[in-house]
Design an enzyme around this catalytic site. Structure first.
Site, PDB file in Angstrom:
ATOM      1  N   ASN A 158       0.798  -1.238   0.000  1.00 25.98           N
ATOM      2  CA  ASN A 158       0.000   0.000   0.000  1.00 25.98           C
ATOM      3  C   ASN A 158       0.825   1.279   0.000  1.00 25.98           C
ATOM      4  OD1 ASN A 158       0.700  -0.602   2.623  1.00 25.98           O
ATOM      5  ND2 ASN A 158      -1.258  -0.027   3.516  1.00 25.98           N
ATOM      6  N   ARG A 166      11.028   3.337   5.702  1.00 31.23           N
ATOM      7  CA  ARG A 166      10.856   3.376   7.148  1.00 31.23           C
ATOM      8  C   ARG A 166      11.637   2.269   7.856  1.00 31.23           C
ATOM      9  NH1 ARG A 166       4.707   4.573   8.975  1.00 31.23           N
ATOM     10  NH2 ARG A 166       4.547   2.362   9.345  1.00 31.23           N
ATOM     11  N   GLY A 235       2.331  -5.521   7.593  1.00 32.69           N
ATOM     12  CA  GLY A 235       1.350  -6.244   6.782  1.00 32.69           C
ATOM     13  C   GLY A 235       0.195  -6.688   7.660  1.00 32.69           C
ATOM     14  N   SER A 236      -0.444  -7.762   7.238  1.00 30.32           N
ATOM     15  CA  SER A 236      -1.661  -8.187   7.941  1.00 30.32           C
ATOM     16  C   SER A 236      -1.309  -8.872   9.270  1.00 30.32           C
ATOM     17  CB  SER A 236      -2.439  -9.159   7.060  1.00 30.32           C
ATOM     18  OG  SER A 236      -1.638 -10.286   6.782  1.00 30.32           O
ATOM     19  N   GLU A 257       4.306  -4.139  12.381  1.00 27.77           N
ATOM     20  CA  GLU A 257       3.289  -3.101  12.145  1.00 27.77           C
ATOM     21  C   GLU A 257       2.137  -3.817  11.459  1.00 27.77           C
ATOM     22  OE1 GLU A 257       3.331  -0.180  13.226  1.00 27.77           O
ATOM     23  OE2 GLU A 257       5.436   0.238  13.635  1.00 27.77           O
ATOM     24  N   CYS A 291      -3.432   1.051   6.963  1.00 29.35           N
ATOM     25  CA  CYS A 291      -3.763   0.476   8.275  1.00 29.35           C
ATOM     26  C   CYS A 291      -4.247   1.570   9.216  1.00 29.35           C
ATOM     27  CB  CYS A 291      -2.571  -0.271   8.847  1.00 29.35           C
ATOM     28  SG  CYS A 291      -1.078   0.723   8.837  1.00 29.35           S
ATOM     29  N   GLU A 465       8.103   2.622  14.606  1.00 36.38           N
ATOM     30  CA  GLU A 465       8.941   3.062  13.494  1.00 36.38           C
ATOM     31  C   GLU A 465       8.966   4.582  13.469  1.00 36.38           C
ATOM     32  OE1 GLU A 465       7.259   0.873  10.119  1.00 36.38           O
ATOM     33  OE2 GLU A 465       8.994  -0.460  10.242  1.00 36.38           O
TER      34      GLU A 465
HETATM   35  P1  ADP Z   1      -1.726  -7.467   2.686  1.00 32.79           P
HETATM   36  O1  ADP Z   1      -3.018  -7.997   3.176  1.00 32.79           O
HETATM   37  O2  ADP Z   1      -1.486  -6.029   2.937  1.00 32.79           O
HETATM   38  O3  ADP Z   1      -1.334  -7.920   1.325  1.00 32.79           O
HETATM   39  P2  ADP Z   1       0.059  -9.419   3.763  1.00 32.79           P
HETATM   40  O4  ADP Z   1       0.315  -9.582   5.205  1.00 32.79           O
HETATM   41  O5  ADP Z   1      -0.607 -10.517   3.022  1.00 32.79           O
HETATM   42  O6  ADP Z   1      -0.696  -8.057   3.689  1.00 32.79           O
HETATM   43  O7  ADP Z   1       1.386  -9.086   2.987  1.00 32.79           O
HETATM   44  C1  ADP Z   1       2.396  -8.254   3.493  1.00 32.79           C
HETATM   45  C2  ADP Z   1       3.748  -8.793   3.084  1.00 32.79           C
HETATM   46  O8  ADP Z   1       3.899 -10.081   3.654  1.00 32.79           O
HETATM   47  C3  ADP Z   1       3.929  -8.972   1.593  1.00 32.79           C
HETATM   48  O9  ADP Z   1       5.271  -8.643   1.257  1.00 32.79           O
HETATM   49  C4  ADP Z   1       3.673 -10.462   1.399  1.00 32.79           C
HETATM   50  O10 ADP Z   1       4.344 -10.994   0.281  1.00 32.79           O
HETATM   51  C5  ADP Z   1       4.275 -11.004   2.656  1.00 32.79           C
HETATM   52  N1  ADP Z   1       3.780 -12.335   3.034  1.00 32.79           N
HETATM   53  C6  ADP Z   1       2.548 -12.861   2.842  1.00 32.79           C
HETATM   54  N2  ADP Z   1       2.473 -14.109   3.343  1.00 32.79           N
HETATM   55  C7  ADP Z   1       3.688 -14.383   3.887  1.00 32.79           C
HETATM   56  C8  ADP Z   1       4.253 -15.510   4.582  1.00 32.79           C
HETATM   57  N3  ADP Z   1       3.549 -16.618   4.821  1.00 32.79           N
HETATM   58  N4  ADP Z   1       5.528 -15.419   4.999  1.00 32.79           N
HETATM   59  C9  ADP Z   1       6.246 -14.310   4.769  1.00 32.79           C
HETATM   60  N5  ADP Z   1       5.785 -13.216   4.136  1.00 32.79           N
HETATM   61  C10 ADP Z   1       4.532 -13.244   3.689  1.00 32.79           C
END
Ligand code: ADP
Length: 484
Positions: A158, A166, A235-236, A257, A291, A465
């Protein structure tokens, strides 16, 4: 469509040990423009073998980089800052093409990301330590700080520039080497940023970038490598938990984060014009794909009609379209999955009693567009009350008492940010104290600031951060006891 970058100049290879390299298996994956569904580029699809080369390069570079002088590191960051600023148009155009945000927002993100580099260039020379004497006077205590060591950086799509900046900036300032995996949907900006660090004189092996369509394979290789000492992830919450488990297995420092479910609270005495301005920022920055985006609007029943009407009018005036075109306020969502999710959340809220004040539709393709939408009378059992919307949809729920709204606002596993609008200082301070969040916006819809500690509590994350504390995430304390 006019582009201010030449597609043939894009970096699309892996950046390992200071050199651009193809994936070892020769594979690539496509990067799509979410406004047009066109393929912009094919990017190297790194696998476990590439992950191994990258973490080994980071491991080899750590000893010497850890001994670099603070001034050297500060100067590299300062040069990178200047190069990013000089490349604003190009970086913004790349970001708009791969992610969809309007150019003006992309330029704002370049300025924000660049400021991270400048801020940490200034922090690199102020790491410091401490010195004291034991209480019995028998020991001198010397406290120094050292780089954590090789770091794994994983970022979302995003904010393709800012999320990388960061993490990279404090890691460089602290003297850590890095392996960096940007989101597969938006790898081009990160690769362009890596090249800026190369031009700025970052020694080879300090920053290694592996783009991949198989995130789990690459990142797990790193966390299990025995070389990486820390993981910094944005990420999520779901993926954050997976990575925390991997970090636990290897006893790695972790900064997370994660998601948010920000309440946006308008008290009875609020200035409604200010609240609507704040709502536009807190909801519509990045098409709601942040977020920090206001996810739940709680408006006092006495103000809900006026607020809803004015907010809906402003939302309906926004120009939706390709972010690369002049006049566009709202770009597309990132992908079909996100669009389907937003549409599903709106349908669910309406089925449970919400009313549409504006929007609610999905324009014809190409592109993953959704019309800016305001829903009111949203019930607390609607799915979007407990789900990050990540789209241009505002959900208003009326409330009657301050205790009630505090309870509703805090009734979530997340705790990133909360927004409060009131003209009463006592109420402002009460809400600031009682909201279970890491950040509060008082009469403002924007909290992100390079010199402030960004981060959440509860399941929104661990660590901060930016700000003075940002560099601490990449430093270890060492204490030396000296006999008197
Ligand atoms: P979003 O919902 O914002 O796409 P994600 O958490 O799915 O958030 O993705 C954030 C980052 O984490 C991306 O760089 C994605 O490739 C990475 N990612 C997703 N799944 C995994 C995993 N199982 N292990 C490591 N990195 C991951």
């Amino acid at each position: 469509m006019s582009l201010s970058f030449d597609p043939s100049t894009l970096h699309t290879d892996l950046f390992i040990g200071g050199a651009w390299q193809k994936a070892s298996n020769g594979a690539t994956f496509p990067v799509e423009n979410p406004a047009t569904n066109e393929i912009i580029a094919q990017v190297a699809d790194g696998d476990a073998e590439d992950a191994a080369r990258a973490i080994e390069a980071a491991g080899r570079a750590q000893a010497e980089w850890g001994k670099s002088t603070p001034r050297e590191r500060a100067d590299i960051l300062r040069r990178a800052y200047e190069l990013v600023i000089a490349s604003t148009d190009r970086l913004a155009a790349i970001m708009t093409a791969e992610m969809g945000k309007p150019l003006a927002e992309a330029k704002g993100e370049v300025a924000y990301g660049a400021e991270m580099l400048r801020w940490f260039s200034e922090e690199a020379v102020r790491i410091g330590g401490d010195h004291t004497t034991s209480v019995d006077g028998n020991t001198r205590i010397l406290i120094t700080k050292e780089p954590v060591g090789p770091c794994v950086l994983v970022t979302p799509w995003n904010f393709p520039l800012a999320m990388g900046a960061r993490k990279i900036a404090p890691a460089v300032a602290a003297g850590c080497t890095m392996v960096f995996k940007p989101a597969e949907l938006t790898p081009l900006t990160s690769l362009a940023l890596a090249d800026i660090f190369r031009q700025a004189g970052l020694p080879e092996g300090v920053l290694n970038v592996v783009t991949t369509s198989t995130a789990a394979t690459v990142v797990e290789h790193w966390t299990n490598s025995g070389i990486a000492r820390k993981i910094s992830f944005t990420g999520s919450t779901g993926v954050g938990k997976i990575l925390l488990r991997q970090a636990a297995e290897n006893v790695m420092r972790s900064s997370m984060e994660l998601g948010g479910n920000a309440p946006f609270i308008v008290l009875a005495d609020a200035d409604i014009e200010k609240a609507v301005d704040g709502a536009m920022k807190a909801k519509m920055r990045n098409m709601g794909e942040a977020c920090t985006a206001a996810n739940r609007f709680f408006v006092h029943r006495s103000a809900v009609e006026e607020f809803g009407e004015k907010f809906a009018k402003r939302m309906s005036e926004l120009q939706v379209g390709n972010g690369a075109l002049a006049g566009t306020d709202v770009g597309p969502l990132i992908e079909q999955k996100g669009l389907d999710k937003v549409e599903g959340l709106v349908t669910d809220a309406i089925a449970k009693g919400a009313r549409i004040l504006t929007g609610g539709s999905r324009p014809e393709g190409p592109g993953y567009f959704f019309t800016p939408t305001v829903l009111t009378d949203v019930t607390t059992d609607a799915e979007l009350m407990t789900t990050e919307i990540f789209g241009p949809v505002a959900a208003i729920t009326p409330f009657d008492s301050e205790d009630e709204v505090l309870r509703l606002a805090n009734d979530t596993e997340w705790g990133l940010v909360g927004y409060v609008f009131t003209e009463n200082m006592d109420k402002a301070l009460r809400f600031s104290a009682e909201l279970e969040v890491g950040m509060v916006g008082l009469n403002t819809g924007l909290v992100s600031n390079p010199i402030a500690p960004f981060g959440g509590i509860k399941q929104s994350g661990l660590g901060r951060e930016g700000g003075k504390v940002g560099i601490e995430e990449f430093l270890e304390y060492k204490y030396t006891a000296i006999a008197v």
